[in-house]
Motif scaffolding. Structure first.
Motif: not given
Length: 303
Positions: A174-176, A188-193
């Protein structure tokens, strides 16, 4: 003659049975009605692949084993030398003490004393409790020293739902969002949908997917729990985590030895992602005398 994992504490409640070990204070086995819920390991073997172990005072990896805190630079041993990382903390091979116990419950405790990699005093307590709805694990971390300390926690159980390989099981996460990482496993420091094969909110067969991903943005129920489920011939098993754990690694085990590869699915509740001691993301700072309490558990998941 001692087992490689030390003293074995067997817990029983109704159809549930668990084995908690001295070395690492981890969970070696969990079953219901004699059917394995975890892909554990035999009493005569060491834990492999982090199997069932608590990961503290940091989960996952520290790049180069280095971090700064309180104006000091620390260096941890490179326990993942091939990638040049320090991995999964400092307590996996320590002897934990059983301080309380009954037929369905035990408490393991450890004081992590100051050392070059982590010059702080940390008291750790793990309560394993079997009930009608399965296993609940309560973690307490307390700063027993005189200065602030950095802290993160994770756990490394491998779920099974009765399939020979995880390929045949249905996974729901259940992750967005998820955190991309580099070739060393460092974010890497990114957060992706989540999208495509990484959008697991509706559940799908794992198939040939290779997963070694950190998910976040967890959707929770009315009491703050997020639950990852695995479904197979033996039913649906769920691993839930409270709001202490804002991240979860999901690992199909493709880098393990041939006899262990893709046999179980590692579902790892974490309070912070990899390299949090350097990045600060999700990092908890405990003042002297301050405690962090977190809970997670495994049980049957409703259809």
């Amino acid at each position: 003659m001692s087992a490689p994992s030390g003293e074995q504490t067997v817990l029983r409640h109704g159809p549930w049975e668990a084995v908690v070990v001295e070395v690492g204070g981890g969970l070696r086995e969990l079953s219901r009605d004699g059917q394995a819920v975890l892909d554990g390991y035999p009493e005569g073997e060491m834990a492999s692949g982090g199997r069932g172990q608590p990961l503290m005072p940091w989960p996952n990896r520290l790049a180069g084993g280095a971090y700064e805190f309180g104006g000091r630079r620390m260096q941890a041993p490179l326990s993942e030398p091939g990638a040049g990382n320090a991995i999964h903390g400092l307590v996996r091979w320590s002897n934990w003490t059983t301080t309380e116990g009954s037929s369905g419950r035990c408490v393991k405790a450890l004081r992590l004393n100051p050392q070059p990699a982590y010059p702080f005093t940390l008291d750790l307590r793990l309560e394993y409790d079997l009930g009608d709805d399965g296993l609940t694990v309560t973690m307490t971390a307390e700063n027993a020293g005189t200065a602030d300390l950095p802290f993160g926690a994770g756990f490394h159980p491998y779920l099974t739902a009765g399939t020979a390989l995880v390929d045949e099981a249905i996974l729901t996460v259940p992750a967005t969002a998820w955190l991309p990482s580099d070739e060393r496993g460092i974010p890497t420091g990114e957060v992706r949908t989540v999208e495509g094969d990484l959008d697991l909110r509706a559940g799908r067969p794992i198939g040939a997917s290779v997963l070694d991903h950190c998910f976040t943005g967890l959707e929770r129920d009315g009491v703050g729990r997020a639950t990852v489920t695995l479904e197979g011939p033996s039913g649906r098993v769920g691993l839930w985590m409270d709001e202490t754990f804002g991240y979860v690694m999901v690992f199909t085990g493709d880098t393990l030895s041939a006899d262990r590869r893709r046999r179980g699915l590692a579902v790892e509740p974490m309070s912070c992602p990899a390299d949090a001691f350097a990045s600060g993301e999700g990092l908890v700072v405990l003042a002297p005398g301050e405690r962090l309490v977190g809970r997670w558990g495994i049980g049957p998941a409703p259809a």
